[in-house]
Design an enzyme around this catalytic site. Structure first.
Site, PDB file in Angstrom:
ATOM      1  N   ASP A 180       0.812  -1.227   0.000  1.00  0.00           N
ATOM      2  CA  ASP A 180       0.000   0.000   0.000  1.00  0.00           C
ATOM      3  C   ASP A 180       0.840   1.271   0.000  1.00  0.00           C
ATOM      4  O   ASP A 180       1.942   1.317   0.544  1.00  0.00           O
ATOM      5  CB  ASP A 180      -0.986  -0.012   1.171  1.00  0.00           C
ATOM      6  N   ASP A 194       1.600   2.215  -5.222  1.00  0.00           N
ATOM      7  CA  ASP A 194       1.191   2.173  -6.645  1.00  0.00           C
ATOM      8  C   ASP A 194       1.489   3.492  -7.343  1.00  0.00           C
ATOM      9  O   ASP A 194       1.903   3.511  -8.498  1.00  0.00           O
ATOM     10  CB  ASP A 194      -0.286   1.750  -6.818  1.00  0.00           C
ATOM     11  N   ASP A 249      -6.742   0.496  -7.717  1.00  0.00           N
ATOM     12  CA  ASP A 249      -8.143   0.159  -7.446  1.00  0.00           C
ATOM     13  C   ASP A 249      -8.923  -0.085  -8.724  1.00  0.00           C
ATOM     14  O   ASP A 249      -9.685  -1.054  -8.836  1.00  0.00           O
ATOM     15  CB  ASP A 249      -8.819   1.292  -6.672  1.00  0.00           C
ATOM     16  N   SER A 269     -13.388   6.487   6.439  1.00  0.00           N
ATOM     17  CA  SER A 269     -12.296   7.344   6.025  1.00  0.00           C
ATOM     18  C   SER A 269     -12.761   8.064   4.766  1.00  0.00           C
ATOM     19  O   SER A 269     -12.911   7.452   3.724  1.00  0.00           O
ATOM     20  CB  SER A 269     -11.089   6.452   5.742  1.00  0.00           C
ATOM     21  N   LYS A 324     -11.873   9.970   1.945  1.00  0.00           N
ATOM     22  CA  LYS A 324     -10.628  10.324   1.269  1.00  0.00           C
ATOM     23  C   LYS A 324     -10.656  11.722   0.677  1.00  0.00           C
ATOM     24  O   LYS A 324      -9.657  12.418   0.657  1.00  0.00           O
ATOM     25  CB  LYS A 324     -10.367   9.317   0.151  1.00  0.00           C
ATOM     26  N   TYR A 376      -4.058  11.597   2.096  1.00  0.00           N
ATOM     27  CA  TYR A 376      -3.642  10.932   0.853  1.00  0.00           C
ATOM     28  C   TYR A 376      -2.808  11.837  -0.065  1.00  0.00           C
ATOM     29  O   TYR A 376      -1.690  11.476  -0.459  1.00  0.00           O
ATOM     30  CB  TYR A 376      -4.871  10.392   0.108  1.00  0.00           C
TER      31      TYR A 376
HETATM   32  P1  ATP Z   1     -11.113   3.844  -0.082  1.00  0.00           P
HETATM   33  O1  ATP Z   1     -10.871   4.865  -1.141  1.00  0.00           O
HETATM   34  O2  ATP Z   1     -10.416   4.167   1.201  1.00  0.00           O
HETATM   35  O3  ATP Z   1     -10.882   2.450  -0.546  1.00  0.00           O
HETATM   36  P2  ATP Z   1     -13.897   4.226  -0.633  1.00  0.00           P
HETATM   37  O4  ATP Z   1     -13.511   4.207  -2.073  1.00  0.00           O
HETATM   38  O5  ATP Z   1     -15.034   3.370  -0.230  1.00  0.00           O
HETATM   39  O6  ATP Z   1     -12.689   3.890   0.313  1.00  0.00           O
HETATM   40  P3  ATP Z   1     -14.044   7.066  -1.008  1.00  0.00           P
HETATM   41  O7  ATP Z   1     -12.858   7.016  -1.884  1.00  0.00           O
HETATM   42  O8  ATP Z   1     -14.134   8.163   0.006  1.00  0.00           O
HETATM   43  O9  ATP Z   1     -14.253   5.713  -0.208  1.00  0.00           O
HETATM   44  O10 ATP Z   1     -15.315   7.129  -1.984  1.00  0.00           O
HETATM   45  C1  ATP Z   1     -16.631   7.057  -1.506  1.00  0.00           C
HETATM   46  C2  ATP Z   1     -17.535   7.802  -2.468  1.00  0.00           C
HETATM   47  O11 ATP Z   1     -17.795   7.002  -3.658  1.00  0.00           O
HETATM   48  C3  ATP Z   1     -18.923   8.054  -1.889  1.00  0.00           C
HETATM   49  O12 ATP Z   1     -18.935   9.221  -1.092  1.00  0.00           O
HETATM   50  C4  ATP Z   1     -19.751   8.216  -3.173  1.00  0.00           C
HETATM   51  O13 ATP Z   1     -19.610   9.502  -3.706  1.00  0.00           O
HETATM   52  C5  ATP Z   1     -19.121   7.210  -4.135  1.00  0.00           C
HETATM   53  N1  ATP Z   1     -19.840   5.918  -4.040  1.00  0.00           N
HETATM   54  C6  ATP Z   1     -19.345   4.742  -3.643  1.00  0.00           C
HETATM   55  N2  ATP Z   1     -20.293   3.763  -3.665  1.00  0.00           N
HETATM   56  C7  ATP Z   1     -21.419   4.340  -4.092  1.00  0.00           C
HETATM   57  C8  ATP Z   1     -22.753   3.878  -4.309  1.00  0.00           C
HETATM   58  N3  ATP Z   1     -23.110   2.615  -4.098  1.00  0.00           N
HETATM   59  N4  ATP Z   1     -23.658   4.773  -4.741  1.00  0.00           N
HETATM   60  C9  ATP Z   1     -23.300   6.047  -4.951  1.00  0.00           C
HETATM   61  N5  ATP Z   1     -22.084   6.547  -4.762  1.00  0.00           N
HETATM   62  C10 ATP Z   1     -21.136   5.718  -4.329  1.00  0.00           C
HETATM   63  C1  GLA Z   2      -6.204   4.228  -2.436  1.00  0.00           C
HETATM   64  C2  GLA Z   2      -5.806   4.633  -3.853  1.00  0.00           C
HETATM   65  C3  GLA Z   2      -4.869   3.604  -4.481  1.00  0.00           C
HETATM   66  C4  GLA Z   2      -3.702   3.273  -3.561  1.00  0.00           C
HETATM   67  C5  GLA Z   2      -4.200   2.963  -2.154  1.00  0.00           C
HETATM   68  C6  GLA Z   2      -3.063   2.782  -1.182  1.00  0.00           C
HETATM   69  O1  GLA Z   2      -7.008   3.100  -2.461  1.00  0.00           O
HETATM   70  O2  GLA Z   2      -6.943   4.790  -4.658  1.00  0.00           O
HETATM   71  O3  GLA Z   2      -4.418   4.078  -5.726  1.00  0.00           O
HETATM   72  O4  GLA Z   2      -2.763   4.310  -3.547  1.00  0.00           O
HETATM   73  O5  GLA Z   2      -5.048   3.990  -1.656  1.00  0.00           O
HETATM   74  O6  GLA Z   2      -2.287   1.698  -1.564  1.00  0.00           O
HETATM   75 MG    MG Z   3     -11.870   5.361  -2.819  1.00  0.00          MG
END
Ligand code: ATP
Ligand code: GLA
Ligand code: MG
Length: 499
Positions: free
Chosen positions: A53, A56, A199, A243, A245, A253
């Site tokens: 982590d 990337d 991702d 979290s 982001k 980040y």
């Molecule tokens: P991480 O990036 O730490 O892996 P994550 O991707 O779940 O976690 P964020 O990057 O903060 O969290 O993104 C979340 C955002 O993605 C939500 O606030 C929304 O805008 C969008 N999103 C994710 N899933 C849905 C969904 N099922 N319906 C609508 N919007 C969504």
């Molecule tokens: C988030 C980002 C990825 C990567 C991870 C940490 O998920 O979207 O690109 O940087 O954090 O490994």
């Molecule tokens: Mg995310």
């Protein structure tokens, strides 16, 4: 390879609950858009990263897998000039109308429509490449069971599913995995989160029962492979600390991206390296670029032994050259880089806003080289594995070392996440670590199938019920994910609805 189009839901390893989600999405679609037909469904999964982590975006290989939890969308294609997005969770994601001529992102108001607009921007660019300039109108209803802000990349699942939906709606049926990955890796940059490509690549390229080795140089590729050892499994537990982001990007980040970019530039200067590409997301050198330049050739990513030697040396280089372990001030960086404060501001601070007291260049660079070394050691372990117990112990140890560095060097873990890891290790996990960005989100644990029940029970009693005394069984059920590696993005035709 093209994105698959499937005719039913048999690709899910657990069909029944997903069948119910499709029933719900169809019902919500019909309520929101009475009389309109669903033309097709688009879907894309979340991912869990097993090791590697915050590397990337420095172009070092990572080892994730796509999970069963995904975002699905029922899509109607029409001839209006707008896209209407609705959600089965209308409370968190209320209806939004986007006019086709305006995909401008509203940075002031954080809304899920902004994430859809990210998809619209990259889909539009791709469609233009394919000669499609006039876009179709659309009506969509989404459903997602990737927890949002849970470290399992619901954002990539959502952005990729949306991009795929828009491209298919405009008549492109031969979209390749490579193209969908290429265009979506930058999608979240438009909402101001300067992500790497792991991702989106994992979401697009996931395969049932296979992990993915994702490499970023010489080009972005995903190699699916099976683990040679049977009966081991990865359990994912959401710490239930959301979290966000986007909101925390300036202190978390995006700041890491900046710190690593400055560290790379400083190493270029101190090592007297020439012709290092400015290939990071913010246009600085990258820590991979520094390594390649120092060794006078581009490491091809396939030779783990060479990679291990070089990364081991890079850790020594960081110790020798980035000596200020307390953290660098802007003045100190300017002095060492021999640039003015104005130049510093322009090069490092102008694209994505960041806030900091000091820049922890030593810690971040050391994390990147150490974590990348662990990925290669894991790959070596996988390619030579014969004995199950020894494999589990060694892989688990690498995951635990990763967790220590994520906590101490990268500072993307926290007390509760560390606690979740400790509880798991005392209850049958071989290795536990924060997955994805961190600062909340989920932990991934390595264990064997026969130990899963005891592990889950230990976590419920010693983490969830302690931290969240009023937690309901349904909430617990959502927080603990025992997912097999799953298939990546696909289109689903509506045929199965008629059966
Ligand atoms: P991480 O990036 O730490 O892996 P994550 O991707 O779940 O976690 P964020 O990057 O903060 O969290 O993104 C979340 C955002 O993605 C939500 O606030 C929304 O805008 C969008 N999103 C994710 N899933 C849905 C969904 N099922 N319906 C609508 N919007 C969504
Ligand atoms: C988030 C980002 C990825 C990567 C991870 C940490 O998920 O979207 O690109 O940087 O954090 O490994
Ligand atoms: Mg995310």
């Amino acid at each position: 390879m093209s994105i698959s189009t499937v005719e039913d839901l048999s690709f899910y390893s657990n069909v029944e609950p997903n069948q119910q989600r499709f029933t719900e999405v169809v019902k919500t679609f019909q309520t929101n858009f009475p009389g309109d037909d669903i033309t097709f469904f688009a879907r894309s999964p979340g991912r869990v990263n097993l090791i590697g982590d915050h590397i990337d975006y420095n172009f070092f290989p990572v080892l994730p897998m796509a999970i069963a939890n995904d975002v699905i969308a029922a899509v109607n294609v029409n001839s209006t000039n707008e896209i209407i997005i609705t959600n089965t969770d209308a409370k968190d994601f209320p209806k939004e109308v986007i006019t086709l001529s305006n995909s401008q992102i509203d940075q002031e108001h954080h809304s899920w429509a902004n994430y859809f607009k990210c998809a619209l921007i990259v889909a539009k660019q791709y469609l233009e490449e394919r000669g499609v300039t006039s876009l179709k109108g659309m009506k969509l209803t989404f459903n997602g069971n990737v927890p949002t802000g849970g470290g399992l990349s619901s954002s990539a699942a959502f952005c990729v599913a949306s991009t795929l939906a828009i491209i298919r709606a405009n008549g492109i049926t031969d979209l390749t995995k490579q193209d969908l990955t290429r265009i979506t890796v930058v999608s979240e940059h438009y909402v101001g989160v300067n992500t790497g490509g792991m991702d989106q690549c994992a979401s697009v390229c996931g395969e049932p029962d296979k992990l993915l080795l994702i490499e970023f140089k010489p080009k972005l590729t995903a190699k699916p492979f099976k683990l040679p050892i049977q009966d081991l499994t990865f359990v994912i537990t959401n710490s239930l600390q959301v979290s966000n982001k986007h909101e925390t990007a300036p202190i978390h980040y995006n700041l890491r991206v900046v710190e690593m970019g400055i560290a790379a530039d400083l190493l270029v200067k101190k090592l007297g390296l020439e012709q290092v590409p400015n290939d990071s997301n913010i246009g600085t050198a990258s820590l991979r670029g520094v390594m390649d330049a120092k060794f006078g050739h581009s490491w091809d990513g396939n030779d783990a032994t060479v990679g291990i030697e070089q990364l081991t040396e890079m850790i020594n280089v960081v110790e020798e050259k980035l000596t200020n372990q307390k953290g660098y001030s802007i003045e100190e960086c300017c002095r060492e880089l021999d640039i003015t404060a104005k130049e510093f501001d322009q090069r490092y601070l102008s694209q994505f806003p960041v806030k900091f007291d000091t820049l922890k260049l030593y810690q971040r660079a050391k994390h990147v080289y150490k974590e990348s070394l662990r990925v290669l050691k894991t790959l070596k372990l996988i390619s030579t594995a014969t004995d199950k117990e020894s494999f589990l112990i060694k892989f688990g140890r690498l995951m635990n070392e990763s967790q220590v560095d994520l906590d101490e060097l990268n500072e993307s873990s926290n007390k509760k996440l560390n606690e979740l890891c400790s509880v798991a290790l005392a209850n049958g996990s071989y290795g536990s670590r924060v997955t994805g960005a961190g600062w909340g989100g989920s932990i991934v644990h390595l264990t064997t199938v026969d130990k899963v029940d005891a592990l889950i029970e230990g976590l419920i009693n010693n983490y969830y019920k302690v931290e969240f005394p009023n937690i309901t069984p349904a909430e617990l059920d959502d927080a603990i994910i025992n997912s097999k590696p799953s298939m990546g993005s696909c289109i689903i035709t509506t045929d199965f609805l008629k059966r």
